[in-house]
Design an enzyme around this catalytic site. Structure first.
Site, PDB file in Angstrom:
ATOM      1  N   SER A 160       0.905  -1.201  -0.009  1.00  0.00           N
ATOM      2  CA  SER A 160       0.014   0.024   0.096  1.00  0.00           C
ATOM      3  C   SER A 160       0.831   1.392  -0.011  1.00  0.00           C
ATOM      4  CB  SER A 160      -0.864  -0.032   1.314  1.00  0.00           C
ATOM      5  OG  SER A 160      -1.738  -1.128   1.212  1.00  0.00           O
ATOM      6  N   GLU A 244      -2.097  -4.644  15.128  1.00  0.00           N
ATOM      7  CA  GLU A 244      -2.952  -4.107  14.008  1.00  0.00           C
ATOM      8  C   GLU A 244      -4.361  -4.457  14.098  1.00  0.00           C
ATOM      9  OE1 GLU A 244      -2.009  -5.701  10.098  1.00  0.00           O
ATOM     10  OE2 GLU A 244      -2.100  -3.628   9.294  1.00  0.00           O
ATOM     11  N   ASN A 362     -10.245 -12.682   6.105  1.00  0.00           N
ATOM     12  CA  ASN A 362     -11.282 -13.345   7.202  1.00  0.00           C
ATOM     13  C   ASN A 362     -11.374 -14.570   7.094  1.00  0.00           C
ATOM     14  OD1 ASN A 362     -11.637 -10.582   7.680  1.00  0.00           O
ATOM     15  ND2 ASN A 362     -13.683 -10.431   7.000  1.00  0.00           N
ATOM     16  N   GLU A 363     -11.194 -15.515   6.241  1.00  0.00           N
ATOM     17  CA  GLU A 363     -11.140 -16.930   6.268  1.00  0.00           C
ATOM     18  C   GLU A 363     -10.169 -17.318   6.951  1.00  0.00           C
ATOM     19  OE1 GLU A 363     -11.034 -15.055   3.416  1.00  0.00           O
ATOM     20  OE2 GLU A 363     -12.907 -15.901   2.214  1.00  0.00           O
TER      21      GLU A 363
END
Ligand SMILES: Cc1cc2nc3c(=O)[nH]c(=O)nc-3n(C[C@H](O)[C@H](O)[C@H](O)COP(=O)(O)OP(=O)(O)OC[C@H]3O[C@@H](n4cnc5c(N)ncnc54)[C@H](O)[C@@H]3O)c2cc1C
Length: 381
Positions: A160, A244, A362-363
């Site tokens: 990012s 985080e 999320n998995e």
């Protein structure tokens, strides 16, 4: 847990509110995914730092105020309520800085932290690789010993804001013969302008060029930029991710402010008879409050000497799904005007879609919840 603020805490909140009221830019800054926006956000970081608001929980000698987590949460609430800009320095502040506090040397802290606090040096996270995202331990970029340091080779991706950032931190394979994939990795910092680094922006649908991949070809990293012991990179990197996911990346202040905006939007544009939409607005407010309380509880645990553990995965799944639902509700309120009426909602919606992916999908978080919190058997991988 005592939820009443002390007089000192109330005074701190008032001081932050007054400063923000005076200094927050009147209109939104250009997107920090563009060169112009990046520069404007960097200047904002410098403005925050000049009055020591950029990293309030750090020790004073590095530019902070030595504030505790309660004050940090209060500041975040005030920050977002004031409509202040997104933080371009967040990767460094939330991932690298905690790592340096726990595992860096005093020399590294003194050299790296003040320029991070002021926005003079913006950091990119260089962990992911094309074949190493969820399965990060399978990363292949390597670092080989040379005189006085290491030579990096490989490819990092999905970094990012790396197109405009100054430096990066990442993990590299230093012992390919180590018996298990997450052993033999080393945590290092490097310059994005160093010889041998090619930064190539990744095309995005909106055309904004900040997201990038990093090609590394014999990039020299001095020993002074290795964090912790060579070979201990995995343990060091993982220590920061709980922070985080669980506390710092998505502060409740951000969602409380967004839920407030949603309520205003409801009053401005919703047909009162639409009870289904009304219920979704109410859910958004309740969700923001629930998340606020959960985060306060995490902060209280940390303040009492605890650490954020696997429960940070609960937080991560919650905020990422909440963010999407909140933005979908806002766009449904706006109807066909959604694309035009308020760019912040449509832009926010597109970004929210990435929430279930970054900071660990999320998995994978659900696997962690199942195995480490619920004690269910390990899945087959
Ligand atoms: C907006 C955004 C910003 C990012 N910023 C950065 C950055 O600054 N620095 C950086 O290093 N990285 C960054 N990333 C990368 C991010 O961390 C990875 O995308 C993420 O870890 C997933 O890796 P992957 O893309 O390789 O997908 P994969 O790991 O290939 O996963 C693909 C799909 O398969 C699922 N899956 C994979 N393994 C399993 C399993 N064992 N069980 C169940 N499901 C599984 C995943 O959950 C996912 O749905 C960013 C990503 C995004 C979207």
């Amino acid at each position: 847990m005592d939820l009443d603020l002390s007089p000192d805490e109330r005074a701190f909140r008032a001081e932050a509110r007054a400063w923000l009221a005076e200094h927050v830019p009147a209109g939104p800054l250009p997107s920090l995914e563009t060169e112009e926006g990046f520069a404007a956000h960097r200047a904002w970081e410098a403005r925050l730092a000049a009055d020591r608001w950029s990293v309030i929980s750090w020790p004073e000698r590095y530019g902070g105020r030595g504030a505790d987590l309660v004050r940090w949460l209060l500041f975040e609430e005030e920050y977002y309520a004031a409509g202040a800009p997104g933080r371009v320095a967040q990767n460094g502040i939330h991932l690298l800085a905690p790592t340096l506090f726990d595992h860096g040397t005093e020399e590294q802290r003194a050299r790296v932290l003040p320029s991070m606090a002021s926005g003079e040096v913006i950091w990119a996270q260089a962990w992911s690789e094309p074949e190493a995202g969820s399965d990060l331990a399978s990363l292949r970029s390597r670092a080989v010993r040379t005189d006085g340091g290491w030579l990096l080779n490989g490819l990092k991706t999905w970094s990012s804001r790396a197109a405009f950032a100054d430096r990066a931190f990442g993990i590299f394979r230093t012992d390919p013969a180590a018996p298990r994939p997450h052993q033999g990795l080393t945590y290092m910092m490097f310059d994005l302008s160093a010889s041998g680094v090619t930064v190539r922006p990744i095309g995005r649908l909106d055309g904004r060029p900040a997201f990038a991949e990093l090609f590394l070809d014999d990039v020299f990293v001095p020993d002074a930029d290795v964090i912790g012991e060579p070979g201990a990179g995995w343990r060091i990197a993982m220590a920061a991710t709980g922070n985080e996911r669980g506390l710092t990346l998505r502060s409740p202040g951000r969602f409380l402010a967004a839920a407030d905006r949603l309520v205003q939007q409801w009053h401005a544009s919703a047909p009162a008879a639409d009870t289904a939409l009304r219920d979704r607005v109410a859910d958004a407010v309740i969700g923001a409050r629930a998340y606020q309380l959960f985060t306060w509880a995490s902060a209280a645990r940390c303040a009492a000497g605890g650490r954020i553990g696997a429960e940070s995965s609960l937080n991560k799944v919650f905020w990422s799904e909440y963010d999407i639902a909140l933005h979908e509700t806002a766009l449904d309120l706006l109807g066909t005007d959604g694309e035009l009426a308020d760019g912040a909602w449509s832009e926010g919606y597109v970004f929210s879609l990435a929430g279930p992916l970054y900071a660990g999908t999320n998995e994978i978080q659900r696997d962690i919840i199942a195995e480490r919190l619920l004690g269910l058997p390990k899945g087959r991988r």
